[in-house]
Design an enzyme around this catalytic site. Structure first.
Site, PDB file in Angstrom:
ATOM      1  N   ASP A 244       0.857  -1.192   0.000  1.00 33.45           N
ATOM      2  CA  ASP A 244       0.000   0.000   0.000  1.00 33.45           C
ATOM      3  C   ASP A 244       0.886   1.232   0.000  1.00 33.45           C
ATOM      4  O   ASP A 244       1.108   1.856   1.039  1.00 33.45           O
ATOM      5  CB  ASP A 244      -0.935  -0.015   1.215  1.00 33.45           C
ATOM      6  CG  ASP A 244      -1.972  -1.129   1.102  1.00 33.45           C
ATOM      7  OD1 ASP A 244      -2.672  -1.165   0.080  1.00 33.45           O
ATOM      8  OD2 ASP A 244      -2.072  -1.967   2.016  1.00 33.45           O
TER       9      ASP A 244
ATOM     10  N   LEU B   6      -8.334  -6.320  -7.228  1.00 29.70           N
ATOM     11  CA  LEU B   6      -9.137  -5.223  -7.782  1.00 29.70           C
ATOM     12  C   LEU B   6     -10.638  -5.429  -7.580  1.00 29.70           C
ATOM     13  O   LEU B   6     -11.436  -4.566  -7.902  1.00 29.70           O
ATOM     14  CB  LEU B   6      -8.817  -5.019  -9.269  1.00 29.70           C
ATOM     15  CG  LEU B   6      -7.358  -4.624  -9.561  1.00 29.70           C
ATOM     16  CD1 LEU B   6      -7.159  -4.376 -11.051  1.00 29.70           C
ATOM     17  CD2 LEU B   6      -6.929  -3.401  -8.758  1.00 29.70           C
ATOM     18  N   LYS B   7     -11.016  -6.599  -7.053  1.00 28.03           N
ATOM     19  CA  LYS B   7     -12.413  -6.855  -6.662  1.00 28.03           C
ATOM     20  C   LYS B   7     -13.402  -6.455  -7.761  1.00 28.03           C
ATOM     21  O   LYS B   7     -14.304  -5.646  -7.549  1.00 28.03           O
ATOM     22  CB  LYS B   7     -12.762  -6.123  -5.356  1.00 28.03           C
ATOM     23  CG  LYS B   7     -11.877  -6.480  -4.170  1.00 28.03           C
ATOM     24  CD  LYS B   7     -12.338  -5.744  -2.903  1.00 28.03           C
ATOM     25  CE  LYS B   7     -11.470  -6.061  -1.711  1.00 28.03           C
ATOM     26  NZ  LYS B   7     -10.125  -5.443  -1.791  1.00 28.03           N
TER      27      LYS B   7
ATOM     28  N   ILE C  53     -21.296  -6.285 -14.900  1.00 34.96           N
ATOM     29  CA  ILE C  53     -22.085  -7.259 -15.655  1.00 34.96           C
ATOM     30  C   ILE C  53     -21.145  -8.387 -16.100  1.00 34.96           C
ATOM     31  O   ILE C  53     -19.936  -8.174 -16.223  1.00 34.96           O
ATOM     32  CB  ILE C  53     -22.811  -6.597 -16.854  1.00 34.96           C
ATOM     33  CG1 ILE C  53     -21.806  -6.011 -17.854  1.00 34.96           C
ATOM     34  CG2 ILE C  53     -23.797  -5.534 -16.381  1.00 34.96           C
ATOM     35  CD1 ILE C  53     -22.443  -5.557 -19.156  1.00 34.96           C
TER      36      ILE C  53
ATOM     37  N   GLN D  16      -9.017  -2.919  10.370  1.00 32.85           N
ATOM     38  CA  GLN D  16      -9.622  -4.238  10.180  1.00 32.85           C
ATOM     39  C   GLN D  16     -10.294  -4.620  11.491  1.00 32.85           C
ATOM     40  O   GLN D  16      -9.658  -4.693  12.528  1.00 32.85           O
ATOM     41  CB  GLN D  16      -8.544  -5.285   9.842  1.00 32.85           C
ATOM     42  CG  GLN D  16      -7.647  -4.896   8.686  1.00 32.85           C
ATOM     43  CD  GLN D  16      -8.194  -5.334   7.344  1.00 32.85           C
ATOM     44  OE1 GLN D  16      -9.255  -5.926   7.285  1.00 32.85           O
ATOM     45  NE2 GLN D  16      -7.483  -5.029   6.289  1.00 32.85           N
TER      46      GLN D  16
END
Length: 231
Positions: free
Chosen positions: A11, A61-62, A66, A190
């Site tokens: 990160d 990237l989740k 569609i 988290q």
């Protein structure tokens, strides 16, 4: 290690800092996760740079779109040569099945395809806010079952859900667990957390760990300690 369990979450908003960190660690001891910020800043070339250095990459990237659009994004990840890529299980079974199907031509070279269930920062109140009245654990099981039915290799889940998912979905279904903090680390943002050894004992297959490694003065030592705790 043939199959390192630790995935280090990169990160960074500075490319030089990211590569300086990467050059301190050994690709045989971990894999690397590239998420939305770094991929948006530095693009596919950054992933290629990590591959050149011998690292396997989890492209986090989740994707959620569609079926046609999502599957094409997954194919692009396969073309890039990543080890693992993920999609939101809440996109539904057709979206996940299309994403899995498009990987067929890659055979054994294809990336692992992982579903994202409930983000580890979300609690019951957050789910209720978006109209989901199930407890987080029940919703995770529903989405993970959907992912398995669609042919995915596994899901991202918190360590608390790991034993339940292994029990229902079998040993082969891979569980990727973020929210892992070595004993004594800051909790960060988290909410549902566990130590590495606890998570593996609970059934997690891969552990996503960020700041406790990336912000350490000697990340290679921290990695060695974590890997030793998993033996």
């Amino acid at each position: 290690m043939n199959d390192p369990k630790v995935i280090v979450a990169l990160d960074y908003d500075n490319l030089a800092d990211a590569l300086a960190f990467v050059d301190k660690i050994d690709p045989s001891t971990c894999r690397l996760k590239v998420g939305k910020e770094m991929f948006t800043l530095f693009g596919p070339d950054f992933v290629r740079e990590l591959h050149k250095r011998g690292f396997s990459v989890f492209l986090d990237l989740k994707f959620h779109d569609i079926p046609n659009t999502c599957s094409k994004a997954v194919k692009a990840a396969a073309e890039l040569g990543v080890w693992m890529v993920n999609v939101h299980a809440s996109g539904g079974e057709r979206m996940m099945a299309a994403s899995r199907e498009i990987l067929e031509p890659y055979g054994k070279e294809r990336p692992l395809l992982i579903g994202v269930t409930v983000l580890t920062s979300m609690e019951s109140a957050d789910l209720q806010g978006i109209g989901i009245l199930s407890a987080p654990q029940d919703h995770v099981l529903r989405l993970a079952t959907l992912a398995k039915n669609a042919g995915l290799d596994g899901v991202v889940c918190s360590a608390q859900e790991a034993s339940l998912l292994k029990q229902h979905l079998g040993r082969e279904f891979k569980l990727v667990t973020p929210g892992i903090r070595p004993a004594g680390s800051e909790q960060g943002d988290q909410r549902r957390i566990m130590t590495p050894a606890q998570a593996i004992a609970s059934g997690s297959d891969y552990l996503v760990i960020g700041r406790p490694i990336t912000q350490a003065a000697h990340p290679e030592v921290v990695l060695e300690e974590i890997n030793s705790s998993l033996v």
